[in-house]
Design an enzyme around this catalytic site. Structure first.
Site, PDB file in Angstrom:
ATOM      1  N   PHE A  95      -8.331   1.179  -0.860  1.00 45.32           N
ATOM      2  CA  PHE A  95      -9.109  -0.172  -1.236  1.00 45.32           C
ATOM      3  C   PHE A  95      -9.212  -0.819  -2.770  1.00 45.32           C
ATOM      4  O   PHE A  95      -9.485  -1.687  -3.459  1.00 45.32           O
ATOM      5  CB  PHE A  95     -10.508   0.555  -1.679  1.00 45.32           C
ATOM      6  CG  PHE A  95     -11.608   1.151  -1.207  1.00 45.32           C
ATOM      7  CD1 PHE A  95     -13.077   0.411   0.525  1.00 45.32           C
ATOM      8  CD2 PHE A  95     -11.628   2.757  -0.793  1.00 45.32           C
ATOM      9  CE1 PHE A  95     -12.983   1.084   1.070  1.00 45.32           C
ATOM     10  CE2 PHE A  95     -12.359   3.186   0.513  1.00 45.32           C
ATOM     11  CZ  PHE A  95     -12.909   2.393   1.428  1.00 45.32           C
ATOM     12  N   LYS A 118     -14.742   0.217   4.964  1.00 41.28           N
ATOM     13  CA  LYS A 118     -13.274  -0.653   4.684  1.00 41.28           C
ATOM     14  C   LYS A 118     -13.586  -1.977   4.870  1.00 41.28           C
ATOM     15  O   LYS A 118     -13.192  -2.816   4.671  1.00 41.28           O
ATOM     16  CB  LYS A 118     -11.966   0.367   5.309  1.00 41.28           C
ATOM     17  CG  LYS A 118     -11.119  -0.997   5.384  1.00 41.28           C
ATOM     18  CD  LYS A 118     -10.572  -1.473   3.481  1.00 41.28           C
ATOM     19  CE  LYS A 118      -9.738  -1.857   3.923  1.00 41.28           C
ATOM     20  NZ  LYS A 118      -9.462  -2.979   2.085  1.00 41.28           N
ATOM     21  N   CYS A 127      -5.731  -9.362   3.207  1.00 34.83           N
ATOM     22  CA  CYS A 127      -6.897  -8.334   3.830  1.00 34.83           C
ATOM     23  C   CYS A 127      -7.727  -9.655   3.822  1.00 34.83           C
ATOM     24  O   CYS A 127      -7.951  -9.504   4.926  1.00 34.83           O
ATOM     25  CB  CYS A 127      -7.711  -6.999   2.504  1.00 34.83           C
ATOM     26  SG  CYS A 127      -5.596  -6.365   1.865  1.00 34.83           S
ATOM     27  N   THR A 182      -5.705  -0.040   7.500  1.00 35.14           N
ATOM     28  CA  THR A 182      -6.780  -0.883   7.916  1.00 35.14           C
ATOM     29  C   THR A 182      -7.233  -1.448   9.265  1.00 35.14           C
ATOM     30  O   THR A 182      -6.033  -1.970  10.014  1.00 35.14           O
ATOM     31  CB  THR A 182      -7.245  -1.946   7.279  1.00 35.14           C
ATOM     32  OG1 THR A 182      -7.296  -2.429   5.843  1.00 35.14           O
ATOM     33  CG2 THR A 182      -8.537  -2.542   7.528  1.00 35.14           C
ATOM     34  N   VAL A 199       0.778  -1.114  -0.078  1.00 38.03           N
ATOM     35  CA  VAL A 199      -0.079  -0.387   0.193  1.00 38.03           C
ATOM     36  C   VAL A 199       0.636   1.489  -0.137  1.00 38.03           C
ATOM     37  O   VAL A 199       0.702   2.648  -0.545  1.00 38.03           O
ATOM     38  CB  VAL A 199      -1.197   0.343   1.102  1.00 38.03           C
ATOM     39  CG1 VAL A 199      -1.971   1.433   1.482  1.00 38.03           C
ATOM     40  CG2 VAL A 199      -1.893  -1.147   1.021  1.00 38.03           C
ATOM     41  N   ARG A 204      -6.346  -2.578  -5.373  1.00 40.15           N
ATOM     42  CA  ARG A 204      -6.377  -4.109  -5.062  1.00 40.15           C
ATOM     43  C   ARG A 204      -4.581  -4.757  -5.390  1.00 40.15           C
ATOM     44  O   ARG A 204      -4.749  -3.975  -6.829  1.00 40.15           O
ATOM     45  CB  ARG A 204      -7.278  -5.262  -6.514  1.00 40.15           C
ATOM     46  CG  ARG A 204      -8.960  -5.209  -6.079  1.00 40.15           C
ATOM     47  CD  ARG A 204      -9.453  -4.843  -7.639  1.00 40.15           C
ATOM     48  NE  ARG A 204      -8.767  -3.747  -8.167  1.00 40.15           N
ATOM     49  CZ  ARG A 204      -9.683  -4.648  -9.121  1.00 40.15           C
ATOM     50  NH1 ARG A 204     -10.616  -4.801  -9.585  1.00 40.15           N
ATOM     51  NH2 ARG A 204      -9.536  -3.091 -10.439  1.00 40.15           N
ATOM     52  N   GLU A 205      -3.707  -5.784  -5.139  1.00 42.13           N
ATOM     53  CA  GLU A 205      -2.511  -5.972  -5.645  1.00 42.13           C
ATOM     54  C   GLU A 205      -2.866  -6.555  -6.684  1.00 42.13           C
ATOM     55  O   GLU A 205      -4.048  -7.029  -6.527  1.00 42.13           O
ATOM     56  CB  GLU A 205      -2.340  -7.281  -4.290  1.00 42.13           C
ATOM     57  CG  GLU A 205      -1.985  -6.683  -3.152  1.00 42.13           C
ATOM     58  CD  GLU A 205      -1.299  -7.424  -2.046  1.00 42.13           C
ATOM     59  OE1 GLU A 205      -0.732  -8.364  -3.047  1.00 42.13           O
ATOM     60  OE2 GLU A 205      -1.041  -7.228  -0.434  1.00 42.13           O
ATOM     61  N   GLY A 225      -8.544 -15.066   0.224  1.00 43.51           N
ATOM     62  CA  GLY A 225      -7.290 -15.285   0.537  1.00 43.51           C
ATOM     63  C   GLY A 225      -6.632 -14.262   0.369  1.00 43.51           C
ATOM     64  O   GLY A 225      -7.018 -12.727   0.170  1.00 43.51           O
TER      65      GLY A 225
HETATM   66  N1  NAD Z   1      -2.131  -4.973   0.745  1.00 43.47           N
HETATM   67  C1  NAD Z   1      -3.332  -5.084   0.195  1.00 43.47           C
HETATM   68  O1  NAD Z   1      -3.934  -4.840  -0.561  1.00 43.47           O
HETATM   69  C2  NAD Z   1      -3.744  -4.376   0.995  1.00 43.47           C
HETATM   70  C3  NAD Z   1      -4.950  -3.066   0.724  1.00 43.47           C
HETATM   71  C4  NAD Z   1      -5.494  -2.138   1.364  1.00 43.47           C
HETATM   72  C5  NAD Z   1      -5.272  -2.183   2.880  1.00 43.47           C
HETATM   73  N2  NAD Z   1      -4.150  -2.736   3.551  1.00 43.47           N
HETATM   74  C6  NAD Z   1      -4.127  -1.996   4.044  1.00 43.47           C
HETATM   75  O2  NAD Z   1      -2.417  -1.612   4.376  1.00 43.47           O
HETATM   76  C7  NAD Z   1      -1.851  -2.137   5.156  1.00 43.47           C
HETATM   77  C8  NAD Z   1      -0.756  -1.956   4.827  1.00 43.47           C
HETATM   78  O3  NAD Z   1      -1.122  -3.539   4.159  1.00 43.47           O
HETATM   79  P1  NAD Z   1       0.714  -3.952   3.494  1.00 43.47           P
HETATM   80  O4  NAD Z   1      -0.070  -5.141   2.790  1.00 43.47           O
HETATM   81  O5  NAD Z   1       1.069  -2.394   2.531  1.00 43.47           O
HETATM   82  O6  NAD Z   1       1.843  -4.363   4.603  1.00 43.47           O
HETATM   83  P2  NAD Z   1       3.223  -4.537   4.075  1.00 43.47           P
HETATM   84  O7  NAD Z   1       3.364  -5.353   4.807  1.00 43.47           O
HETATM   85  O8  NAD Z   1       3.385  -4.396   2.364  1.00 43.47           O
HETATM   86  O9  NAD Z   1       4.076  -3.376   4.490  1.00 43.47           O
HETATM   87  C9  NAD Z   1       4.389  -2.534   5.502  1.00 43.47           C
HETATM   88  C10 NAD Z   1       5.488  -2.475   5.838  1.00 43.47           C
HETATM   89  O10 NAD Z   1       5.211  -1.355   6.984  1.00 43.47           O
HETATM   90  C11 NAD Z   1       6.435  -1.583   7.479  1.00 43.47           C
HETATM   91  N3  NAD Z   1       6.544  -1.316   9.075  1.00 43.47           N
HETATM   92  C12 NAD Z   1       6.259  -2.309  10.133  1.00 43.47           C
HETATM   93  N4  NAD Z   1       6.198  -1.413  11.473  1.00 43.47           N
HETATM   94  C13 NAD Z   1       6.675   0.338  11.118  1.00 43.47           C
HETATM   95  C14 NAD Z   1       6.925   1.053  11.802  1.00 43.47           C
HETATM   96  N5  NAD Z   1       6.761   1.453  12.402  1.00 43.47           N
HETATM   97  N6  NAD Z   1       7.285   2.520  11.159  1.00 43.47           N
HETATM   98  C15 NAD Z   1       7.541   2.402   9.812  1.00 43.47           C
HETATM   99  N7  NAD Z   1       7.166   1.544   8.707  1.00 43.47           N
HETATM  100  C16 NAD Z   1       7.593   0.188   8.915  1.00 43.47           C
HETATM  101  C17 NAD Z   1       7.283  -2.798   7.029  1.00 43.47           C
HETATM  102  O11 NAD Z   1       8.615  -3.016   7.239  1.00 43.47           O
HETATM  103  C18 NAD Z   1       6.590  -2.942   5.928  1.00 43.47           C
HETATM  104  O12 NAD Z   1       7.614  -2.610   4.982  1.00 43.47           O
HETATM  105  C19 NAD Z   1      -2.902  -3.051   6.708  1.00 43.47           C
HETATM  106  O13 NAD Z   1      -3.710  -2.894   6.955  1.00 43.47           O
HETATM  107  C20 NAD Z   1      -3.530  -3.441   5.498  1.00 43.47           C
HETATM  108  O14 NAD Z   1      -4.309  -4.673   6.232  1.00 43.47           O
HETATM  109  C21 NAD Z   1      -3.489  -3.208   2.515  1.00 43.47           C
END
Ligand code: NAD
Length: 404
Positions: free
Chosen positions: A139, A188, A245, A116, A11, A141-142, A242
């Site tokens: 919102f 969300k 999220c 989230t 994200v 999508r990967e 899967g």
């Molecule tokens: N992946 C998705 O498609 C998606 C979509 C919508 C919402 N979200 C939400 O977004 C959030 C992040 O998801 P993501 O998939 O990008 O996570 P991710 O695991 O891919 O990335 C998170 C990053 O945060 C870093 N991090 C952790 N603690 C930290 C801190 N204290 N300071 C600085 N950096 C820190 C980690 O090293 C990592 O690089 C989650 O809450 C997720 O539910 C994700």
């Protein structure tokens, strides 16, 4: 405007790259030195279409660092750190830690939570840090995250004074909902829970169709989806939901509702059905193909969906673990994921299919659609993603094609 993005994962990195292409100077912060070093040497830590192009075109407007003090002079800082499950439902420790660090450097800036989080989190973070906290759930999508960020269906903004957040997303021209933090936070979860329910619904319809001679869930789904009140998205039967999220967010919402003495029966049943889905499919494969001990099985696709390298909560991996426990020898091919412990990886789908007597599609990669049907001659094919161009004559039998 100078903008900060904390957490450079799926994200945060996309958010940072897109905003840097729209008149902002962006500083991305991550605790992972390895990740930041990679980015600073022009290597992408994740696979996401178009992301490399956006980072390149941002040029010097986008910088990466592990040092929070580089956030100085930012008008707004996005929090994009993980929110995994814990026994209580959601672990907010990453969000709390990151927000506290930001408040030490730019206490007067707008803290924008993109992670989230359950309702009440923004208020809690505001009390902890004294900052103006805006909720701006993500919102995308990967696999199409860059496109989705640039062309969102809607922007949801919650908070008392969300000026920076409103301004940075203006370029999208998307309908914008300005509301309370709690509404934004719940929108969300409700969205993800609804989509997970839709997937579960069509999987249950698939179970029913497989018992009815003459019924095909693909046609039924098409017929349902043309009704604009229902819509065609998320009506593909398969291995269940899967990814990083839906599984965690349905669990967090359920626990949150329980803590409020509200029972979400539908979500509860969706979670239970989905967690048993893989086992049910494997049982069905055994009913059709016989004992799996020492059988060579080709699994096409490892990532949790197409166009990503993300393996978090991948249904394919859950399937492989289940099959392996039953003694099967797994050969896998994925267009992007090239390593996974304990699995023999092949260089192409053809090589993988040739080595095995049973073939399973586990991820909906586009290239699998055009696999030559001749390769399936005399194989047992379980097209769990229903993407292959095969006629019953080309195969021995298969879930979603043959009947139970
Ligand atoms: N992946 C998705 O498609 C998606 C979509 C919508 C919402 N979200 C939400 O977004 C959030 C992040 O998801 P993501 O998939 O990008 O996570 P991710 O695991 O891919 O990335 C998170 C990053 O945060 C870093 N991090 C952790 N603690 C930290 C801190 N204290 N300071 C600085 N950096 C820190 C980690 O090293 C990592 O690089 C989650 O809450 C997720 O539910 C994700």
């Amino acid at each position: 405007m100078k903008i900060g993005v904390v957490g450079l994962g799926y994200v945060g990195l996309v958010t940072a790259a897109v905003l840097a292409n729209h008149d902002n100077e962006v500083i991305g912060i991550d605790v992972s030195t390895e990740r930041v070093n990679k980015l600073n040497s022009n290597n992408l830590p994740i696979f996401e279409p178009e992301l490399g192009n956006r980072i390149e075109s941002a040029g010097s407007r986008l910088k990466f660092s592990t040092d929070y003090s580089d956030l100085a002079e930012c008008s707004g800082v996005f929090i994009c750190v993980p929110t995994p499950n814990n026994e209580a439902g959601i672990d907010l420790s990453f969000v709390v830690a990151a927000s506290k660090e930001v408040s030490k450097v730019v206490p007067k800036s707008e803290l924008i939570i993109k992670s989230t989080v359950t309702p009440g989190t923004a208020r809690h973070i505001s009390n902890l840090t004294g900052m103006n906290v805006t909720s701006n759930p993500e919102f995308t999508r990967e696999g199409s995250a860059v496109y989705d960020t640039e062309h969102p269906d809607r922007i949801v903004v919650g908070g008392n004074d969300p000026q920076v957040c409103k301004d940075v997303w203006k370029f999208t021209n998307a309908p914008t909902i300005i509301t309370t933090n709690e509404n934004a936070e719940l929108i969300k979860y409700a969205s993800n829970a609804f989509l997970a329910t839709k997937i579960t619904f069509i999987n249950q319809m698939a179970d029913l169709c497989e018992k009815i001679p003459g019924a095909d869930v693909k046609i039924v789904a098409h017929g349902i989806g043309l009704d604009h009140r229902i819509g065609k998205e998320f009506l593909k039967p398969g291995l269940g939901y899967g990814g990083s999220c839906f599984p965690k967010d349905t669990i967090a919402l359920n626990s949150y509702a329980n803590s409020k003495d509200v029972k979400l029966d539908i979500i509860d049943s969706v979670i239970r059905y989905n967690s048993d889905r893989i086992n049910q499919l494997v049982e069905k494969i055994i009913r059709l193909a016989g004992d799996l001990n020492d059988r060579n099985i080709c699994v096409l696709g490892l990532s949790f969906k197409d166009n990503t390298d993300d393996l978090r909560e991948s249904r394919s991996i859950a399937l492989i673990e289940n099959l392996s426990k039953r003694g099967a020898k797994i050969f896998a091919y994925d267009p992007i994921v090239k390593q996974y412990p304990g699995i023999v990886q092949c260089n192409s789908s053809e090589e993988c299919i040739m080595k095995c007597s049973i073939v399973i599609t586990a991820t909906e990669w586009e290239e699998f659609r055009s696999i030559d049907p001749v390769l399936f001659k005399d194989k047992m094919v379980f097209d769990l993603r229903r993407i292959l161009s095969i006629k019953p004559d080309d195969i021995t039998m298969g879930v979603g094609i043959g009947k139970d």
